[in-house]
Motif scaffolding. Sequence first.
Motif, PDB file in Angstrom:
ATOM      1  N   SER A   1     -11.319  -2.178  -2.704  1.00 33.75           N
ATOM      2  CA  SER A   1     -11.857  -2.076  -1.348  1.00 33.75           C
ATOM      3  C   SER A   1     -11.117  -2.981  -0.378  1.00 33.75           C
ATOM      4  O   SER A   1     -10.935  -2.628   0.792  1.00 33.75           O
ATOM      5  CB  SER A   1     -13.358  -2.409  -1.338  1.00 33.75           C
ATOM      6  OG  SER A   1     -13.588  -3.725  -1.804  1.00 33.75           O
TER       7      SER A   1
ATOM      8  N   VAL B   1     -11.785   8.986   5.059  1.00 31.12           N
ATOM      9  CA  VAL B   1     -11.927   7.752   5.829  1.00 31.12           C
ATOM     10  C   VAL B   1     -13.408   7.460   6.041  1.00 31.12           C
ATOM     11  O   VAL B   1     -14.183   8.352   6.403  1.00 31.12           O
ATOM     12  CB  VAL B   1     -11.206   7.867   7.189  1.00 31.12           C
ATOM     13  CG1 VAL B   1     -11.467   6.634   8.041  1.00 31.12           C
ATOM     14  CG2 VAL B   1      -9.714   8.063   6.977  1.00 31.12           C
TER      15      VAL B   1
ATOM     16  N   TYR C   1     -13.162   6.356  -1.068  1.00 28.27           N
ATOM     17  CA  TYR C   1     -12.544   6.600   0.239  1.00 28.27           C
ATOM     18  C   TYR C   1     -11.115   6.062   0.230  1.00 28.27           C
ATOM     19  O   TYR C   1     -10.835   5.015  -0.352  1.00 28.27           O
ATOM     20  CB  TYR C   1     -13.343   5.921   1.352  1.00 28.27           C
ATOM     21  CG  TYR C   1     -14.643   6.626   1.654  1.00 28.27           C
ATOM     22  CD1 TYR C   1     -14.684   7.709   2.529  1.00 28.27           C
ATOM     23  CD2 TYR C   1     -15.836   6.208   1.055  1.00 28.27           C
ATOM     24  CE1 TYR C   1     -15.884   8.359   2.803  1.00 28.27           C
ATOM     25  CE2 TYR C   1     -17.033   6.856   1.325  1.00 28.27           C
ATOM     26  CZ  TYR C   1     -17.048   7.929   2.207  1.00 28.27           C
ATOM     27  OH  TYR C   1     -18.228   8.569   2.468  1.00 28.27           O
ATOM     28  N   ASP C   2     -10.234   6.775   0.923  1.00 29.59           N
ATOM     29  CA  ASP C   2      -8.843   6.339   0.998  1.00 29.59           C
ATOM     30  C   ASP C   2      -8.693   5.121   1.901  1.00 29.59           C
ATOM     31  O   ASP C   2      -7.870   4.238   1.635  1.00 29.59           O
ATOM     32  CB  ASP C   2      -7.956   7.467   1.541  1.00 29.59           C
ATOM     33  CG  ASP C   2      -7.977   8.689   0.649  1.00 29.59           C
ATOM     34  OD1 ASP C   2      -7.776   8.523  -0.569  1.00 29.59           O
ATOM     35  OD2 ASP C   2      -8.207   9.799   1.166  1.00 29.59           O
ATOM     36  N   HIS C   3      -9.479   5.096   2.986  1.00 30.58           N
ATOM     37  CA  HIS C   3      -9.395   4.001   3.947  1.00 30.58           C
ATOM     38  C   HIS C   3     -10.795   3.674   4.462  1.00 30.58           C
ATOM     39  O   HIS C   3     -11.639   4.572   4.591  1.00 30.58           O
ATOM     40  CB  HIS C   3      -8.496   4.362   5.131  1.00 30.58           C
ATOM     41  CG  HIS C   3      -7.105   4.781   4.742  1.00 30.58           C
ATOM     42  ND1 HIS C   3      -6.167   3.890   4.257  1.00 30.58           N
ATOM     43  CD2 HIS C   3      -6.507   5.990   4.756  1.00 30.58           C
ATOM     44  CE1 HIS C   3      -5.046   4.544   4.001  1.00 30.58           C
ATOM     45  NE2 HIS C   3      -5.235   5.817   4.284  1.00 30.58           N
TER      46      HIS C   3
ATOM     47  N   VAL D   1     -12.477   1.863   7.777  1.00 28.44           N
ATOM     48  CA  VAL D   1     -12.154   1.414   9.131  1.00 28.44           C
ATOM     49  C   VAL D   1     -13.301   0.555   9.664  1.00 28.44           C
ATOM     50  O   VAL D   1     -14.468   0.950   9.609  1.00 28.44           O
ATOM     51  CB  VAL D   1     -11.906   2.613  10.059  1.00 28.44           C
ATOM     52  CG1 VAL D   1     -11.647   2.132  11.488  1.00 28.44           C
ATOM     53  CG2 VAL D   1     -10.725   3.427   9.559  1.00 28.44           C
TER      54      VAL D   1
ATOM     55  N   ARG E   1      -8.005  -1.325   0.891  1.00 28.90           N
ATOM     56  CA  ARG E   1      -8.206  -0.118   1.698  1.00 28.90           C
ATOM     57  C   ARG E   1      -8.921  -0.386   3.016  1.00 28.90           C
ATOM     58  O   ARG E   1      -9.222   0.536   3.767  1.00 28.90           O
ATOM     59  CB  ARG E   1      -8.996   0.908   0.878  1.00 28.90           C
ATOM     60  CG  ARG E   1      -8.204   1.470  -0.288  1.00 28.90           C
ATOM     61  CD  ARG E   1      -8.999   2.478  -1.110  1.00 28.90           C
ATOM     62  NE  ARG E   1      -9.959   1.826  -2.009  1.00 28.90           N
ATOM     63  CZ  ARG E   1     -11.277   1.882  -1.877  1.00 28.90           C
ATOM     64  NH1 ARG E   1     -11.804   2.570  -0.888  1.00 28.90           N
ATOM     65  NH2 ARG E   1     -12.068   1.262  -2.741  1.00 28.90           N
ATOM     66  N   THR E   2      -9.188  -1.647   3.329  1.00 25.22           N
ATOM     67  CA  THR E   2      -9.930  -2.008   4.529  1.00 25.22           C
ATOM     68  C   THR E   2      -8.996  -2.333   5.682  1.00 25.22           C
ATOM     69  O   THR E   2      -8.079  -3.145   5.540  1.00 25.22           O
ATOM     70  CB  THR E   2     -10.855  -3.207   4.254  1.00 25.22           C
ATOM     71  OG1 THR E   2     -11.852  -2.826   3.298  1.00 25.22           O
ATOM     72  CG2 THR E   2     -11.533  -3.688   5.525  1.00 25.22           C
ATOM     73  N   TYR E   3      -9.252  -1.706   6.830  1.00 28.99           N
ATOM     74  CA  TYR E   3      -8.439  -1.917   8.027  1.00 28.99           C
ATOM     75  C   TYR E   3      -9.325  -2.138   9.249  1.00 28.99           C
ATOM     76  O   TYR E   3     -10.297  -1.405   9.450  1.00 28.99           O
ATOM     77  CB  TYR E   3      -7.556  -0.698   8.323  1.00 28.99           C
ATOM     78  CG  TYR E   3      -6.473  -0.453   7.322  1.00 28.99           C
ATOM     79  CD1 TYR E   3      -5.190  -0.963   7.503  1.00 28.99           C
ATOM     80  CD2 TYR E   3      -6.726   0.300   6.180  1.00 28.99           C
ATOM     81  CE1 TYR E   3      -4.182  -0.727   6.581  1.00 28.99           C
ATOM     82  CE2 TYR E   3      -5.727   0.546   5.243  1.00 28.99           C
ATOM     83  CZ  TYR E   3      -4.462   0.035   5.454  1.00 28.99           C
ATOM     84  OH  TYR E   3      -3.473   0.268   4.525  1.00 28.99           O
TER      85      TYR E   3
ATOM     86  N   MET F   1      -7.199  13.116   3.686  1.00 29.77           N
ATOM     87  CA  MET F   1      -7.479  11.685   3.836  1.00 29.77           C
ATOM     88  C   MET F   1      -8.981  11.473   4.026  1.00 29.77           C
ATOM     89  O   MET F   1      -9.581  12.018   4.956  1.00 29.77           O
ATOM     90  CB  MET F   1      -6.708  11.142   5.055  1.00 29.77           C
ATOM     91  CG  MET F   1      -6.924   9.657   5.283  1.00 29.77           C
ATOM     92  SD  MET F   1      -6.224   9.078   6.865  1.00 29.77           S
ATOM     93  CE  MET F   1      -4.487   9.404   6.610  1.00 29.77           C
TER      94      MET F   1
ATOM     95  N   VAL G   1      -1.553   2.904   9.919  1.00 31.88           N
ATOM     96  CA  VAL G   1      -1.818   4.031   9.016  1.00 31.88           C
ATOM     97  C   VAL G   1      -1.531   5.365   9.702  1.00 31.88           C
ATOM     98  O   VAL G   1      -0.792   6.204   9.174  1.00 31.88           O
ATOM     99  CB  VAL G   1      -3.262   4.003   8.483  1.00 31.88           C
ATOM    100  CG1 VAL G   1      -3.522   5.203   7.573  1.00 31.88           C
ATOM    101  CG2 VAL G   1      -3.520   2.699   7.724  1.00 31.88           C
TER     102      VAL G   1
ATOM    103  N   PHE H   1      -5.593   0.325  11.713  1.00 31.11           N
ATOM    104  CA  PHE H   1      -5.616   1.673  11.154  1.00 31.11           C
ATOM    105  C   PHE H   1      -4.868   2.646  12.062  1.00 31.11           C
ATOM    106  O   PHE H   1      -4.076   3.469  11.590  1.00 31.11           O
ATOM    107  CB  PHE H   1      -7.062   2.131  10.958  1.00 31.11           C
ATOM    108  CG  PHE H   1      -7.188   3.513  10.389  1.00 31.11           C
ATOM    109  CD1 PHE H   1      -6.901   3.755   9.052  1.00 31.11           C
ATOM    110  CD2 PHE H   1      -7.576   4.584  11.192  1.00 31.11           C
ATOM    111  CE1 PHE H   1      -7.004   5.037   8.524  1.00 31.11           C
ATOM    112  CE2 PHE H   1      -7.681   5.859  10.672  1.00 31.11           C
ATOM    113  CZ  PHE H   1      -7.387   6.087   9.330  1.00 31.11           C
TER     114      PHE H   1
END
Length: 238
Positions: free
Chosen positions: A98, A3, A69-71, A73, A101-103, A1, A112, A108
């Motif tokens: 994007s 991040v 990027y996967d996520h 934060v 994938r934004t948290y 992952m 996630v 997150f």
Amino acid sequence: MRVALFITCINDTLYPGTGQAVVTLLERLGIEVGFPGGQSCCGQPQFNTGYRKEAVPLARRYADVFRGYDHIVVPSGSCAAMVRDNYPRIDAEATAGSVARTYELTEFLVDVLGVTDVGAYYPHTVTYHPTCHGLRMLGLGDRPRRLLEAVRGLRLVELEGAEECCGFGGTFAVKNADVSAAMGADKARHIEETGAEAVCTVDNSCLMHIGGTLTRRGSATRPVHIAEILAGTEEAAL
């Protein structure tokens, strides 16, 4: 992952400790955190003040910088809400990946990673203020509270009028200073009435306004971002 941390302007400029706390927390949970140096402002000040064309290149830059990027934060409800709610209006095609994938940080952790107990220790009485963007635009719900309730040593006390705005609102505080100050005074009074040692939020912009108001009132209650609470451990406290 993979991040990435999007630090946001106010954290980068005034509260770098919050970004450091996010990295400490995520690494403790086994996450390798990337920090692309090309990141910049999300464009929220421009967008909210009516300079929407000026926000377009910033939205596209965000999409480019965090590509791969996967996520992503974000330790800020307002900036996360800017990306998720307003980028589709600015340039839906360029920012779609994007946005998805934004948290915000607590999202997150809970949604996630699937955790509420992050192994934190914070031996203080805390009250929680749910910020407007987190509450109304992101719909964070009880995620921050669930994380706080799992912190060892922390006693969470209820805040009267918790869902009322603190009065900051970015440029609102500049354009409507008297109203902003009055709202801040109401929020500070309710915070003091809890007897809490600290007031916690997911947004340092709101904490800046609340903290300034509390300081002018001579209050002993200190503002603290949720990331800094969650990053704490018994070992670090020794």
